[in-house]
Design an enzyme around this catalytic site. Structure first.
Site: not given
Length: 250
Positions: A68, A94, A146, A158, A191
């Site tokens: 990507v 994603n 997130s 991040y 998750i």
């Protein structure tokens, strides 16, 4: 079915975790899915699973290797998907990478990598799909952010990239809306994916869910259900929204 039957979707980062679960969910609801990833083996496995397990569903799966970070490659992949599937009704941006490091521990070259994948990857996807959706006069884009994009924490860089995804999603929504294109973001919490299993020690994995309302880790399939909703016609009046899938963590 929620207005997904007969549609087509491109999913980045579809080799595992949320990307794989979302590819399965979209196919189960009758969507043809173009799975992409730099992980060729994992992406081809996702496609194999879908095509073998969803024999009664109308949604078929295809794979293409995609980095990507490469805008030209992304443009070519979306053009190929449009040609092969006949349209691109859904783009699920994603693909992403992460780390459990603070500002002082992060090397500059790793900052570039995080920004290139997590931020520029989303921009590249939107850039690639826009002319297709503009011509169609419709489309749904879902970006993966997130809970770290909402909640300041010690995973600084991040979190910065995921906050950028939120800001971009909310900012570009009015512009894309003029062309009938919706864009939203999901903000997963704790998750249980391959990535989070490498981040958390056994002790952290046991303690972290105590901050959630359900005192457990979430499953990729629970995020995939939200992705399917945002992709579907049921969300026809929803755009520019960040949706937390975090059991109340934030």
């Amino acid at each position: 079915m929620r207005g997904l039957d007969g549609k087509s979707a491109v999913v980045t980062g579809g080799a595992s975790g949320i990307g794989r679960a979302s590819s399965h969910r979209l196919a189960e609801e009758g969507t043809d899915v173009y799975v992409t990833d730099v992980d060729v083996d994992g992406g081809e496995e996702t496609v194999r699973q879908i095509n073998e397990e969803n024999e009664d569903a109308s949604g078929n799966a295809y794979f293409r290797e995609l980095d990507v970070r490469d805008v030209d490659e992304f443009d070519a992949a979306l053009a190929e998907a449009d040609d092969e599937l006949g349209s691109v009704d859904v783009l699920f941006n994603n693909a992403g990478i992460g780390e459990m490091q603070g500002f002082t521990e992060t090397e500059p070259d790793h900052v570039d990598q995080l920004i290139d994948v997590n931020v520029k990857g989303v921009w590249n996807g939107c850039h690639a799909v826009f002319p297709i959706m503009e011509q169609q006069g419709s489309g749904s884009i879902v970006n993966t952010s997130s809970m770290a994009g909402w909640l300041p924490s010690n995973i600084t860089t991040y979190g910065m990239t995921k906050a950028a995804v939120l800001h971009f999603t909310e900012s570009v929504a009015p512009e894309l809306g003029e062309y009938g294109i919706r864009i939203n973001a999901i903000c997963p919490g704790l998750i249980d994916t391959q990535m989070t299993r490498t981040w958390f020690s056994d002790e952290m994995r046991e303690q972290a869910p105590m901050r959630t309302a359900f005192n457990r880790w979430g499953e990729p399939e629970e995020v995939a259900a939200c992705v399917a909703f945002l992709a579907s016609d049921d969300a026809s009046y929803v755009t520019g929204r960040p949706i937390k899938v975090d059991a109340g963590y934030v």
